[in-house]
Design a protein around this motif. Structure first.
Motif, PDB file in Angstrom:
ATOM      1  N   ALA A  41     -18.128   2.719  65.433  1.00  0.00           N
ATOM      2  CA  ALA A  41     -17.404   1.595  64.832  1.00  0.00           C
ATOM      3  C   ALA A  41     -16.170   2.115  64.112  1.00  0.00           C
ATOM      4  O   ALA A  41     -16.121   3.269  63.673  1.00  0.00           O
ATOM      5  N   TYR A  73      -8.445  -9.675  62.911  1.00  0.00           N
ATOM      6  CA  TYR A  73      -9.565  -9.021  63.606  1.00  0.00           C
ATOM      7  C   TYR A  73      -9.840  -9.605  64.989  1.00  0.00           C
ATOM      8  O   TYR A  73     -10.856  -9.287  65.609  1.00  0.00           O
ATOM      9  N   ARG A 125     -19.159  -6.076  57.009  1.00  0.00           N
ATOM     10  CA  ARG A 125     -19.225  -7.049  58.089  1.00  0.00           C
ATOM     11  C   ARG A 125     -18.415  -6.560  59.282  1.00  0.00           C
ATOM     12  O   ARG A 125     -17.529  -5.709  59.141  1.00  0.00           O
ATOM     13  N   ASN A 126     -18.723  -7.102  60.427  1.00  0.00           N
ATOM     14  CA  ASN A 126     -17.937  -6.855  61.625  1.00  0.00           C
ATOM     15  C   ASN A 126     -16.819  -7.878  61.642  1.00  0.00           C
ATOM     16  O   ASN A 126     -17.072  -9.084  61.766  1.00  0.00           O
ATOM     17  N   GLN A 133     -14.083   1.071  70.099  1.00  0.00           N
ATOM     18  CA  GLN A 133     -14.805   0.724  68.876  1.00  0.00           C
ATOM     19  C   GLN A 133     -15.687  -0.493  69.114  1.00  0.00           C
ATOM     20  O   GLN A 133     -15.198  -1.551  69.511  1.00  0.00           O
ATOM     21  N   ASN A 134     -16.984  -0.342  68.877  1.00  0.00           N
ATOM     22  CA  ASN A 134     -17.908  -1.457  69.074  1.00  0.00           C
ATOM     23  C   ASN A 134     -17.776  -2.525  67.989  1.00  0.00           C
ATOM     24  O   ASN A 134     -18.019  -3.704  68.236  1.00  0.00           O
ATOM     25  N   GLU A 135     -17.412  -2.091  66.781  1.00  0.00           N
ATOM     26  CA  GLU A 135     -17.284  -3.015  65.653  1.00  0.00           C
ATOM     27  C   GLU A 135     -16.067  -2.625  64.825  1.00  0.00           C
ATOM     28  O   GLU A 135     -15.721  -1.445  64.735  1.00  0.00           O
ATOM     29  N   ARG A 151     -14.794  -8.753  63.816  1.00  0.00           N
ATOM     30  CA  ARG A 151     -14.687  -9.555  65.038  1.00  0.00           C
ATOM     31  C   ARG A 151     -15.578 -10.787  64.996  1.00  0.00           C
ATOM     32  O   ARG A 151     -15.235 -11.830  65.536  1.00  0.00           O
ATOM     33  N   SER A 152     -16.749 -10.663  64.379  1.00  0.00           N
ATOM     34  CA  SER A 152     -17.710 -11.767  64.372  1.00  0.00           C
ATOM     35  C   SER A 152     -18.034 -12.280  62.982  1.00  0.00           C
ATOM     36  O   SER A 152     -18.698 -13.304  62.840  1.00  0.00           O
ATOM     37  N   SER A 194     -13.944   0.988  57.751  1.00  0.00           N
ATOM     38  CA  SER A 194     -13.488  -0.229  57.079  1.00  0.00           C
ATOM     39  C   SER A 194     -12.220   0.024  56.275  1.00  0.00           C
ATOM     40  O   SER A 194     -11.730   1.150  56.151  1.00  0.00           O
ATOM     41  N   VAL A 210     -23.319  -6.036  59.015  1.00  0.00           N
ATOM     42  CA  VAL A 210     -23.592  -4.860  59.849  1.00  0.00           C
ATOM     43  C   VAL A 210     -24.724  -4.052  59.228  1.00  0.00           C
ATOM     44  O   VAL A 210     -24.684  -3.701  58.049  1.00  0.00           O
ATOM     45  N   LEU A 256     -15.169  -2.636  61.142  1.00  0.00           N
ATOM     46  CA  LEU A 256     -15.842  -2.843  59.866  1.00  0.00           C
ATOM     47  C   LEU A 256     -14.890  -3.350  58.796  1.00  0.00           C
ATOM     48  O   LEU A 256     -13.724  -2.959  58.730  1.00  0.00           O
TER      49      LEU A 256
END
Length: 400
Positions: free
Chosen positions: A226, A134, A184-185, A161-163, A187-188, A229, A192, A165
């Protein structure tokens, strides 16, 4: 070098994907997911090796994909790279793959422009991109060595894509019972809020879901803006009915007939349509109340509130209680920080920050000391186990 979205002309669909293994490299197994424009095109483990010769449209080939030959750096290893995963998926499933070849000095690499019929749309700024674990790649998909066990993601319209998933949760459930699924995102790795799982909306990364009938269900989390997932496949049984490994009265066990779940090590490609799922039926938000503080009351400093308390009413149970406390004195304002257990200054036009406390139907929070002089606004709100968020209760008071 970071490869920008290709400006080369996309070629025809996959006609040949010849991948010869490279010497001095060992095969690896990674978890591959390919997200197309509207659905998941591939999800599952793939095993592959470093490749010395790959032939793909529109540039023919063969071209290498083994890190060292792609970076042109003799000190880099000969190793499998992310692009090898999507080539292997295309070969094993018969889905199309188009990947232009691009060079820059000694560097040469592929760029995915189409998979499974979903071709990039440069006019709309919709390009394919990829990530490893990710993390957005800073180089091309043949320049990152893989050791095995990584999560490799290729996605259409990746850069908008902002997130990213991710979804996790139980794989076996009983009819009518609720279970929480975590979104969850990637990336971080932060939960979410506002994603949808089987009709249930997440609060702080959690969605509560139930099923009304026996079956095998493929669940995904989605959210506007987003990337959808991964799929979590859930087997639903009704007590000891013989399904999902639970024996019936005769001791036999079976799996629901439609559709059968594949073995755990078999890739799902493509993902089957998601069957209808009955979301949690609890749609009534909880009600919160602050107790022990009278609205508008002026407290002397020695008798100022220290223990904040109240109650929450909800038939399905309370997941979380949140508080916020704002202080105003003369021309300055503060917000109480629940993690640091102290007031932090903020602009008076802003609301105080919420903080969560461990609590159930009856809640209380002990301040580290009695409140100093000032005007106060205390809010409380709660979220129930079905994910419903209630309206905040508020009380204003003053300490002189």
């Amino acid at each position: 070098m970071k490869l920008q979205p290709a400006r080369l002309l996309a070629g025809s669909l996959l006609t040949l994907a010849f991948a010869a293994p490279a010497a001095d490299a060992a095969p690896v197994t990674v978890n591959l997911r390919v997200e197309g424009a509207t659905r998941t095109l591939y999800q599952g483990p793939v095993t592959f090796d470093a490749m010395s010769a790959v032939s793909l449209p529109p540039n023919g080939g063969p071209h290498p994909c083994n890190v060292r030959d792609n970076t042109g750096n003799a000190s880099d290893p000969v190793a499998p790279a992310p692009f090898g995963a999507i080539v292997t998926a295309a070969q094993s499933t018969g889905q199309s793959l188009t990947a232009p070849w691009s060079t820059f000095g000694s560097i040469g690499d592929f760029y995915v422009s189409e998979f499974g019929g979903d071709a990039e749309n440069g006019g709309a700024g919709q390009y394919w991109g990829f990530a490893v674990n990710y993390a957005e790649a800073q180089v091309g998909p043949c320049q990152i060595p893989l050791s095995g066990g990584e999560t490799v993601l290729f996605a259409y319209d990746y850069f908008n894509q902002n997130e990213l998933l991710t979804l996790s949760g139980p794989t076996v459930m009983n009819v009518g019972e609720y279970a929480q699924f975590a979104v969850r995102n990637g990336r971080s790795n932060v939960g979410v809020t506002g994603a949808t799982v089987a009709g249930s909306t997440t609060q702080d990364g959690l969605a509560s879901v139930s099923f009304s009938g026996v079956g095998i269900y493929d669940l995904q989390a989605t959210k506007p803006g987003a990337l959808r997932s991964n799929v979590v496949r859930v087997c639903v049984h009704n007590g000891n009915d013989g399904n999902c490994g639970f024996p019936n009265d005769g001791g036999a066990t079976t799996e629901p007939a439609t559709p059968p779940a594949p073995p755990a090590d078999t890739p799902v490609a493509p993902i089957a349509p998601v069957p209808s799922v009955t979301p949690a039926s609890d749609t009534t938000p909880p009600t919160s109340e602050i107790e022990g503080i009278k609205p508008g009351k002026v407290y002397p400093r020695k008798r100022a509130p220290r223990e904040l308390s109240g109650s929450v009413s909800d038939a399905g149970g309370v997941r979380r209680v949140e508080l916020r406390l704002k202080r105003r004195h003369e021309r300055a304002c503060w917000s109480y920080d629940g993690r640091r257990e102290r007031f932090e200054q903020l602009r008076c036009r802003r609301d105080a920050e919420w903080f969560a406390i461990d609590a159930g139907a009856a809640w209380s929070y002990l301040l580290p000391e009695r409140l100093p002089a000032g005007r106060y606004v205390l809010d409380v709100r709660a979220v129930d186990t079905a994910g419903n968020a209630g309206q905040a209760d508020r009380v204003r008071f003053r300490v002189a």
